[in-house]
Write an enzyme that holds these catalytic residues in place. Structure first.
Site, PDB file in Angstrom:
ATOM      1  N   ARG A 147       0.837  -1.188   0.000  1.00 38.07           N
ATOM      2  CA  ARG A 147       0.000   0.000   0.000  1.00 38.07           C
ATOM      3  C   ARG A 147       0.884   1.253   0.000  1.00 38.07           C
ATOM      4  O   ARG A 147       1.943   1.281   0.655  1.00 38.07           O
ATOM      5  CB  ARG A 147      -0.851  -0.037   1.268  1.00 38.07           C
ATOM      6  CG  ARG A 147      -1.855   1.097   1.416  1.00 38.07           C
ATOM      7  CD  ARG A 147      -2.928   1.023   0.393  1.00 38.07           C
ATOM      8  NE  ARG A 147      -4.106   1.804   0.753  1.00 38.07           N
ATOM      9  CZ  ARG A 147      -5.050   2.114  -0.122  1.00 38.07           C
ATOM     10  NH1 ARG A 147      -4.957   1.725  -1.380  1.00 38.07           N
ATOM     11  NH2 ARG A 147      -6.109   2.795   0.245  1.00 38.07           N
TER      12      ARG A 147
ATOM     13  N   THR B 178      -9.147   0.500  -9.843  1.00 41.61           N
ATOM     14  CA  THR B 178      -8.282  -0.519  -9.301  1.00 41.61           C
ATOM     15  C   THR B 178      -8.371  -1.675 -10.279  1.00 41.61           C
ATOM     16  O   THR B 178      -9.241  -1.676 -11.135  1.00 41.61           O
ATOM     17  CB  THR B 178      -8.847  -0.872  -7.895  1.00 41.61           C
ATOM     18  OG1 THR B 178      -8.904   0.307  -7.118  1.00 41.61           O
ATOM     19  CG2 THR B 178      -8.110  -1.963  -7.187  1.00 41.61           C
TER      20      THR B 178
ATOM     21  N   THR C 132      -3.789  -0.609  -7.394  1.00 41.27           N
ATOM     22  CA  THR C 132      -4.639   0.534  -7.726  1.00 41.27           C
ATOM     23  C   THR C 132      -3.863   1.834  -7.866  1.00 41.27           C
ATOM     24  O   THR C 132      -2.768   1.988  -7.328  1.00 41.27           O
ATOM     25  CB  THR C 132      -5.692   0.727  -6.598  1.00 41.27           C
ATOM     26  OG1 THR C 132      -6.598   1.760  -6.953  1.00 41.27           O
ATOM     27  CG2 THR C 132      -5.050   1.090  -5.266  1.00 41.27           C
TER      28      THR C 132
ATOM     29  N   ASP D 295      -7.704   8.423   0.236  1.00 34.92           N
ATOM     30  CA  ASP D 295      -8.316   7.353   1.037  1.00 34.92           C
ATOM     31  C   ASP D 295      -8.142   7.570   2.537  1.00 34.92           C
ATOM     32  O   ASP D 295      -8.665   6.807   3.342  1.00 34.92           O
ATOM     33  CB  ASP D 295      -7.732   5.983   0.638  1.00 34.92           C
ATOM     34  CG  ASP D 295      -8.484   5.369  -0.543  1.00 34.92           C
ATOM     35  OD1 ASP D 295      -9.502   5.943  -0.959  1.00 34.92           O
ATOM     36  OD2 ASP D 295      -8.049   4.321  -1.057  1.00 34.92           O
TER      37      ASP D 295
ATOM     38  N   SER E  45      -7.689   0.925   3.022  1.00 38.29           N
ATOM     39  CA  SER E  45      -8.128   0.470   1.703  1.00 38.29           C
ATOM     40  C   SER E  45      -9.362  -0.410   1.829  1.00 38.29           C
ATOM     41  O   SER E  45      -9.688  -0.901   2.914  1.00 38.29           O
ATOM     42  CB  SER E  45      -6.992  -0.330   1.056  1.00 38.29           C
ATOM     43  OG  SER E  45      -7.449  -0.983  -0.104  1.00 38.29           O
ATOM     44  N   SER E  46     -10.037  -0.607   0.704  1.00 36.37           N
ATOM     45  CA  SER E  46     -11.138  -1.572   0.644  1.00 36.37           C
ATOM     46  C   SER E  46     -10.780  -2.772  -0.223  1.00 36.37           C
ATOM     47  O   SER E  46     -11.633  -3.647  -0.448  1.00 36.37           O
ATOM     48  CB  SER E  46     -12.383  -0.901   0.057  1.00 36.37           C
ATOM     49  OG  SER E  46     -12.796   0.153   0.874  1.00 36.37           O
TER      50      SER E  46
ATOM     51  N   GLY F 267     -13.222  -1.215  -7.549  1.00 32.10           N
ATOM     52  CA  GLY F 267     -14.527  -0.603  -7.251  1.00 32.10           C
ATOM     53  C   GLY F 267     -14.603   0.183  -5.959  1.00 32.10           C
ATOM     54  O   GLY F 267     -15.692   0.368  -5.415  1.00 32.10           O
ATOM     55  N   GLY F 268     -13.458   0.645  -5.407  1.00 33.66           N
ATOM     56  CA  GLY F 268     -13.512   1.442  -4.174  1.00 33.66           C
ATOM     57  C   GLY F 268     -14.198   0.645  -3.070  1.00 33.66           C
ATOM     58  O   GLY F 268     -13.963  -0.553  -2.914  1.00 33.66           O
TER      59      GLY F 268
HETATM   60  N1  GLY Z   1      -8.241   3.085  -3.652  1.00 30.18           N
HETATM   61  C1  GLY Z   1      -9.159   2.063  -3.436  1.00 30.18           C
HETATM   62  C2  GLY Z   1      -8.910   1.284  -2.212  1.00 30.18           C
HETATM   63  O1  GLY Z   1      -7.778   1.110  -1.833  1.00 30.18           O
HETATM   64  O2  GLY Z   1      -9.828   0.833  -1.591  1.00 30.18           O
END
Ligand code: GLY
Length: 563
Positions: A98, A372, A390, A414, A443-444, A464-465
């Site tokens: 990340r 992503t 992403t 984020d 993150s998701s 998809g966030g």
């Molecule tokens: N930028 C999307 C995520 O990390 O959830």
């Protein structure tokens, strides 16, 4: 049972073509390996690595570098992500790459003097860029688990960037959108040899990106984080209002972390721990689903969608309240959130007649970003990789350096921008995800591998966030509970609820109008979307030794390639 019969028929047919790749419906079968990604050219790169004797990690590294060339909206070297890896013996681990907040980042860096959030600072300016993690993450995964030499895995991407590939219609749509001067870097990104915007079916070459990738090929991780490339990045940041320095780049490290583990009716679920919220929320929701009597609740009925929405609401309230970078939040209640008891508590007050109300002042106590891309891989020995990475928004911050040819993420968006301010529109203000130097933003992303009898069985993930968590959740449930073949599990109707805003989003044309009206009568506020998720999945039939792959048809250039 209907889905089981369907799958059995498909598998019988596939046995007739045991040694060749066979495409049936939108599934692809393989005996020796499978790569599923959002660009078929990149899936082919991964498969050629498997054919050369590379393992699933080698193929993931090569596919990810290739997507940085073929899918610049999300495939990247300027962003970050996560790998979940499960070997054929059932040992699972994860690599966290990340992005991090730069050393000069501050908690209120996106606030105007009057206290308002300045959105451009966290979306499209160089201050939105987190220290990229992708090259370090792929390098670390390769150093520890790869088989083939590093340079052989990066070189296919160098060649794709140098020699070019056929410009597709999806890229053309983006190129048309960027043709004005709002984003000068992107306006000059899609050019041909004559410096004119490239057209569909023309060969698109990216010489600057090829050069950057060749440095990474020859020098490994240091080729990006130290030396010439790092200097160019740091100078560009300094001259144009960014805050990433050479020190930020030199200090970046990917981290191997223990996966989040949950169970569902005898299956083992391995997914990404914080700084992703994906694994925690997925396991929490799967635990809630174990409490549902599916003999009585029919798939896609009003009751079913209501239960889904309420499970999502509760898991997302917990996400908002508790989760952030584990290196900065040492007391996150992860065991509690993923326990069966917690799922029972959350479900005890579910009203089957009425929607709950999401209250930004109370988080979960009452019920005590979108571009992503995902890669799923299985090799001939049964090792599996689930990789999601992403740039945050489509084409990230839409900034970059022409000389280096890649796009910077805007992942800093984020983080929670304003301490203590949680709004009904979905802005979260909890402490766990406030900005701090060197912290990773929440993150998701939910790269997931499900094990059956101690071996990889299902490999899945999506962009998809915040919708990622829910589309992966529903696909996992479709396979494990409803025994759907992977293409059906991916294509079936998905819904999304993220606590706040308090809205139930459904896929247009896939939810019946009667069900929608019944849900609205229960108090759900509904909103339609064309599609949710771009899922890339693999299942493994260990009895017949057949790997089945499917790429979500929403991405026309995507592809499952098996052999
Ligand atoms: N930028 C999307 C995520 O990390 O959830």
């Amino acid at each position: 049972m209907k889905y089981l019969a369907h799958q059995t028929k498909a598998l019988t047919l596939s046995l007739l073509f045991l040694f060749i790749t066979t495409t049936l419906l939108s599934q692809t079968y393989g005996k020796n390996g499978m790569v599923v990604s959002s660009n078929k050219l990149s899936s082919n790169v991964g498969v050629s690595v498997l054919k050369k004797g590379g393992n699933a990690i080698d193929a993931a590294v090569a596919t990810a570098f290739s997507l940085a060339v073929t899918l610049p909206s999300a495939g990247n070297i300027g962003g970050g992500g996560f790998i979940v890896f499960m070997d054929a013996d059932g040992e699972a681990t994860t690599i966290d790459f990340r992005e991090k907040a730069p050393l000069a980042a501050t908690e209120d860096m996106y606030l105007h003097e009057n206290g308002d959030v300045v959105y451009s600072r966290r979306r499209t300016e160089l201050t939105a860029v987190g220290v990229p993690g992708t090259v370090a993450g792929l390098y670390k995964a390769h150093q520890k688990y790869g088989k083939l030499p590093w340079n052989e895995l990066v070189d296919p991407a160098v060649q794709q960037a140098k020699n070019g590939f056929e410009f597709n219609w999806s890229l053309n749509r983006a190129a048309e959108n960027f043709s004005d001067t709002v984003y000068p870097f992107m306006a000059n990104y899609f050019l041909n040899d004559k410096k004119v915007r490239v057209k569909p079916t023309e060969i698109w070459k990216q010489p600057a990106l090829a050069n950057t990738l060749s440095i990474i090929r020859d020098q490994g991780k240091d080729g990006f984080y130290k030396g010439k490339v790092a200097k160019i990045i740091a100078n560009h940041m300094k001259e144009n209002g960014g805050i990433i320095t050479e020190e930020d780049l030199a200090k970046y490290e990917a981290i191997e972390r223990k996966p989040m583990k949950g169970t569902y009716k005898g299956y083992d679920i391995y997914s990404m721990p914080p700084p992703s919220s994906g694994g925690v929320a997925l396991i929490e929701m799967m635990n809630m689903m174990e409490l549902v009597d599916f003999e009585k609740v029919e798939f896609n009925s009003t009751e079913y969608v209501h239960i889904m929405a309420e499970a999502m609401r509760r898991a997302f309230a917990d996400r908002a309240e508790h989760l952030g970078d584990p290196d900065f939040n040492l007391d996150m209640p992860l065991d509690k959130l993923t326990s069966k008891e917690h799922a029972q508590n959350r479900f005890d007050n579910l009203d089957m007649q009425k929607a709950s109300v999401s209250d930004p002042t109370k988080y979960g106590q009452i019920y005590d970003g979108d571009n992503t891309t995902h890669i799923s891989i299985m090799d001939k020995d049964g090792n599996a990789v689930s990789l999601t990475y992403t740039l945050e928004s489509s084409y990230g911050s839409k900034t970059g350096i022409p000389e280096l040819g890649f796009i910077f993420n805007n992942e800093m968006g984020d983080f929670n921008p304003q301490k203590g301010v949680t709004t009904t529109t979905g802005q979260i203000g909890s402490a766990a995800n406030l900005i701090k130097p060197e912290k990773r933003m929440l993150s998701s992303m939910t790269p997931t591998i499900v094990g059956k009898d101690g071996k990889p069985y299902l490999v899945i993930g999506s962009p998809g966030g915040r919708t990622i968590i829910n589309t992966v959740f529903q696909t996992v449930l479709n396979v494990l509970e409803f025994e759907m073949p992977i293409d059906r599990a991916i294509e079936n109707m998905k819904v999304h609820h993220q606590w706040l805003p308090d809205v139930l989003t459904y896929e247009k044309d896939l939810l019946s109008p009667d069900t929608r009206k019944a849900l609205e009568a229960m108090g759900h506020k509904t909103r339609s979307r064309t599609r949710l998720g771009v899922l890339m999945g693999i299942t493994y039939d260990s009895e017949n030794k057949i790997i089945t792959g499917a790429a979500d048809t929403v991405r026309p250039d995507g592809g499952a390639v098996g052999y």
